[in-house]
Design a protein around this motif. Structure first.
Motif, PDB file in Angstrom:
ATOM      1  N   MET A  93       0.848  -1.194   0.000  1.00  9.52           N
ATOM      2  CA  MET A  93       0.000   0.000   0.000  1.00  9.52           C
ATOM      3  C   MET A  93       0.884   1.245   0.000  1.00  9.52           C
ATOM      4  N   HIS A  94       0.524   2.219  -0.784  1.00  9.10           N
ATOM      5  CA  HIS A  94       1.266   3.476  -0.853  1.00  9.10           C
ATOM      6  C   HIS A  94       0.626   4.499   0.078  1.00  9.10           C
ATOM      7  N   THR A  95       1.429   5.420   0.531  1.00 10.50           N
ATOM      8  CA  THR A  95       0.923   6.561   1.271  1.00 10.50           C
ATOM      9  C   THR A  95       1.303   7.817   0.502  1.00 10.50           C
ATOM     10  N   PRO A  96       0.321   8.666   0.133  1.00  9.93           N
ATOM     11  CA  PRO A  96       0.671   9.890  -0.590  1.00  9.93           C
ATOM     12  C   PRO A  96       1.553  10.784   0.269  1.00  9.93           C
ATOM     13  N   THR A  97       2.775  10.912  -0.103  1.00 10.04           N
ATOM     14  CA  THR A  97       3.721  11.760   0.606  1.00 10.04           C
ATOM     15  C   THR A  97       4.514  12.509  -0.441  1.00 10.04           C
ATOM     16  N   LEU A  98       5.532  13.203  -0.004  1.00  8.75           N
ATOM     17  CA  LEU A  98       6.415  13.860  -0.962  1.00  8.75           C
ATOM     18  C   LEU A  98       7.073  12.837  -1.872  1.00  8.75           C
ATOM     19  N   LEU A  99       7.159  11.581  -1.420  1.00  3.63           N
ATOM     20  CA  LEU A  99       7.756  10.541  -2.251  1.00  3.63           C
ATOM     21  C   LEU A  99       6.777  10.054  -3.318  1.00  3.63           C
ATOM     22  N   HIS A 100       5.495  10.260  -3.083  1.00  5.79           N
ATOM     23  CA  HIS A 100       4.475   9.862  -4.050  1.00  5.79           C
ATOM     24  C   HIS A 100       3.458  10.995  -4.225  1.00  5.79           C
ATOM     25  N   PRO A 101       3.857  12.102  -4.855  1.00  2.28           N
ATOM     26  CA  PRO A 101       2.898  13.188  -5.074  1.00  2.28           C
ATOM     27  C   PRO A 101       1.852  12.760  -6.101  1.00  2.28           C
ATOM     28  N   LEU A 102       0.603  13.110  -5.835  1.00  4.51           N
ATOM     29  CA  LEU A 102      -0.508  12.715  -6.692  1.00  4.51           C
ATOM     30  C   LEU A 102      -1.139  13.934  -7.343  1.00  4.51           C
ATOM     31  N   ALA A 103      -1.675  13.741  -8.553  1.00  4.88           N
ATOM     32  CA  ALA A 103      -2.332  14.837  -9.267  1.00  4.88           C
ATOM     33  C   ALA A 103      -3.569  14.314  -9.974  1.00  4.88           C
ATOM     34  N   LEU A 104      -4.638  15.099  -9.927  1.00  5.14           N
ATOM     35  CA  LEU A 104      -5.890  14.767 -10.610  1.00  5.14           C
ATOM     36  C   LEU A 104      -5.972  15.547 -11.915  1.00  5.14           C
ATOM     37  N   LEU A 140     -15.952   4.910 -10.043  1.00  6.12           N
ATOM     38  CA  LEU A 140     -14.951   5.225  -9.025  1.00  6.12           C
ATOM     39  C   LEU A 140     -14.168   3.952  -8.717  1.00  6.12           C
ATOM     40  N   ALA A 141     -12.861   4.011  -8.919  1.00  9.38           N
ATOM     41  CA  ALA A 141     -12.009   2.849  -8.649  1.00  9.38           C
ATOM     42  C   ALA A 141     -10.639   3.326  -8.200  1.00  9.38           C
ATOM     43  N   VAL A 142     -10.077   2.581  -7.252  1.00  4.86           N
ATOM     44  CA  VAL A 142      -8.727   2.846  -6.752  1.00  4.86           C
ATOM     45  C   VAL A 142      -7.906   1.582  -6.963  1.00  4.86           C
ATOM     46  N   ALA A 143      -6.691   1.740  -7.493  1.00  8.66           N
ATOM     47  CA  ALA A 143      -5.814   0.586  -7.713  1.00  8.66           C
ATOM     48  C   ALA A 143      -5.618  -0.157  -6.394  1.00  8.66           C
ATOM     49  N   ARG A 144      -5.589  -1.480  -6.476  1.00  6.66           N
ATOM     50  CA  ARG A 144      -5.531  -2.293  -5.264  1.00  6.66           C
ATOM     51  C   ARG A 144      -4.303  -1.979  -4.417  1.00  6.66           C
ATOM     52  N   ASN A 145      -3.158  -1.667  -5.044  1.00  7.39           N
ATOM     53  CA  ASN A 145      -1.972  -1.386  -4.242  1.00  7.39           C
ATOM     54  C   ASN A 145      -2.033  -0.023  -3.559  1.00  7.39           C
ATOM     55  N   TRP A 146      -3.079   0.761  -3.839  1.00 14.74           N
ATOM     56  CA  TRP A 146      -3.311   2.026  -3.144  1.00 14.74           C
ATOM     57  C   TRP A 146      -4.531   1.941  -2.219  1.00 14.74           C
ATOM     58  N   SER A 147      -5.107   0.770  -2.104  1.00 19.12           N
ATOM     59  CA  SER A 147      -6.286   0.589  -1.263  1.00 19.12           C
ATOM     60  C   SER A 147      -5.974   0.954   0.184  1.00 19.12           C
ATOM     61  N   GLY A 148      -6.917   1.623   0.828  1.00 17.27           N
ATOM     62  CA  GLY A 148      -6.746   1.991   2.230  1.00 17.27           C
ATOM     63  C   GLY A 148      -5.975   3.269   2.461  1.00 17.27           C
ATOM     64  N   SER A 149      -5.608   3.965   1.377  1.00 13.05           N
ATOM     65  CA  SER A 149      -4.823   5.190   1.534  1.00 13.05           C
ATOM     66  C   SER A 149      -5.684   6.452   1.525  1.00 13.05           C
ATOM     67  N   GLY A 150      -7.006   6.285   1.522  1.00 12.86           N
ATOM     68  CA  GLY A 150      -7.900   7.445   1.605  1.00 12.86           C
ATOM     69  C   GLY A 150      -8.178   8.119   0.282  1.00 12.86           C
ATOM     70  N   LEU A 151      -7.781   7.499  -0.831  1.00 10.20           N
ATOM     71  CA  LEU A 151      -7.983   8.153  -2.126  1.00 10.20           C
ATOM     72  C   LEU A 151      -9.453   8.185  -2.530  1.00 10.20           C
ATOM     73  N   GLY A 152     -10.204   7.132  -2.207  1.00  7.35           N
ATOM     74  CA  GLY A 152     -11.637   7.141  -2.496  1.00  7.35           C
ATOM     75  C   GLY A 152     -12.330   8.267  -1.759  1.00  7.35           C
ATOM     76  N   ASP A 153     -11.986   8.433  -0.487  1.00  7.36           N
ATOM     77  CA  ASP A 153     -12.558   9.526   0.319  1.00  7.36           C
ATOM     78  C   ASP A 153     -12.233  10.878  -0.318  1.00  7.36           C
ATOM     79  N   ALA A 154     -10.963  11.041  -0.707  1.00  8.47           N
ATOM     80  CA  ALA A 154     -10.526  12.325  -1.264  1.00  8.47           C
ATOM     81  C   ALA A 154     -11.232  12.621  -2.579  1.00  8.47           C
ATOM     82  N   LEU A 155     -11.429  11.603  -3.416  1.00 14.83           N
ATOM     83  CA  LEU A 155     -12.122  11.819  -4.690  1.00 14.83           C
ATOM     84  C   LEU A 155     -13.591  12.153  -4.473  1.00 14.83           C
ATOM     85  N   LEU A 156     -14.213  11.533  -3.486  1.00 12.25           N
ATOM     86  CA  LEU A 156     -15.607  11.872  -3.178  1.00 12.25           C
ATOM     87  C   LEU A 156     -15.710  13.306  -2.647  1.00 12.25           C
ATOM     88  N   ASP A 157     -14.760  13.712  -1.827  1.00 11.30           N
ATOM     89  CA  ASP A 157     -14.752  15.108  -1.355  1.00 11.30           C
ATOM     90  C   ASP A 157     -14.580  16.073  -2.531  1.00 11.30           C
TER      91      ASP A 157
END
Length: 200
Positions: free
Chosen positions: A1-12, A109-126
């Protein structure tokens, strides 16, 4: 599982035609995982391109990328997550009495399995909730599998209210949910769409 940090910056960003293969793979992987959980909302093997290409053409499909992918232009990096957001109320579910034009609707709405549990679904819904607010609409709506009580509980915990369940024999989906729109700013990713208007 990944955690969005400076090591993994994300962009929509909005999906482009060249993203089709990556989106299809993400949705197919998600669909297969759903099947292992006993959920039959999406077709096994995912969706055909004829279901996704129109969303890209209409500019209503959005992708969440790990921005590190751009460091290696030759690498194949599927999106971390995807969401479609539009004004298309499913006429089999949302009636004139629901005032279908009063909402934006979440699909795919789908999140890659290796990112599951990192709060991305919540963030996309927000983010989608904020997009509805910015569009002057009072609601964010979605439908999900009638029998997937775990997913329904997830939506309830994210501020959605169950409206009703429409039980059509030819549809696995039919549990209808809505959440009031609000001005919330996800901090998990950079929103490259912020300067654009949601258009359906």
């Amino acid at each position: 599982m990944h955690t969005p940090t400076l090591l993994h910056p994300l962009a929509l960003r909005r999906a482009e035609p060249a993203d089709l293969h990556g989106v299809l793979k993400l949705l197919a992987d998600t669909s297969e995982w759903l099947y292992t959980q006993g959920v039959r909302q999406w077709p096994r093997g995912g969706f055909g391109p004829e279901r996704i290409e129109p969303l890209i053409e209409e500019r209503v499909l959005f992708l969440l990328d790990d921005e590190l992918r751009y460091l290696d232009p030759g690498a194949s990096a599927p999106p971390v997550a995807t969401i479609a957001l539009d004004e298309h109320a499913d006429p089999e579910f949302w009636t004139p009495g629901d005032d279908p034009g009063a909402a934006l609707y979440v699909h795919k709405l789908a999140v890659a399995r290796n990112w599951s549990g990192s709060g991305l679904g919540d963030a996309l819904l927000d983010w989608a909730c904020a997009a509805a607010y910015a569009a002057g609409l009072p609601w964010l709506r979605l439908d999900c599998a009638k029998t997937n009580l775990r997913l329904q509980d997830y939506y309830r915990k994210r501020g959605f209210r169950h409206i009703r369940t429409v039980d059509l024999p030819h549809r696995a989906s039919g549990a209808l949910f809505e959440r009031p729109s609000e001005d919330v700013s996800p901090t998990v990713f950079r929103d490259l769409t912020a300067a654009e208007l949601i258009s359906a």
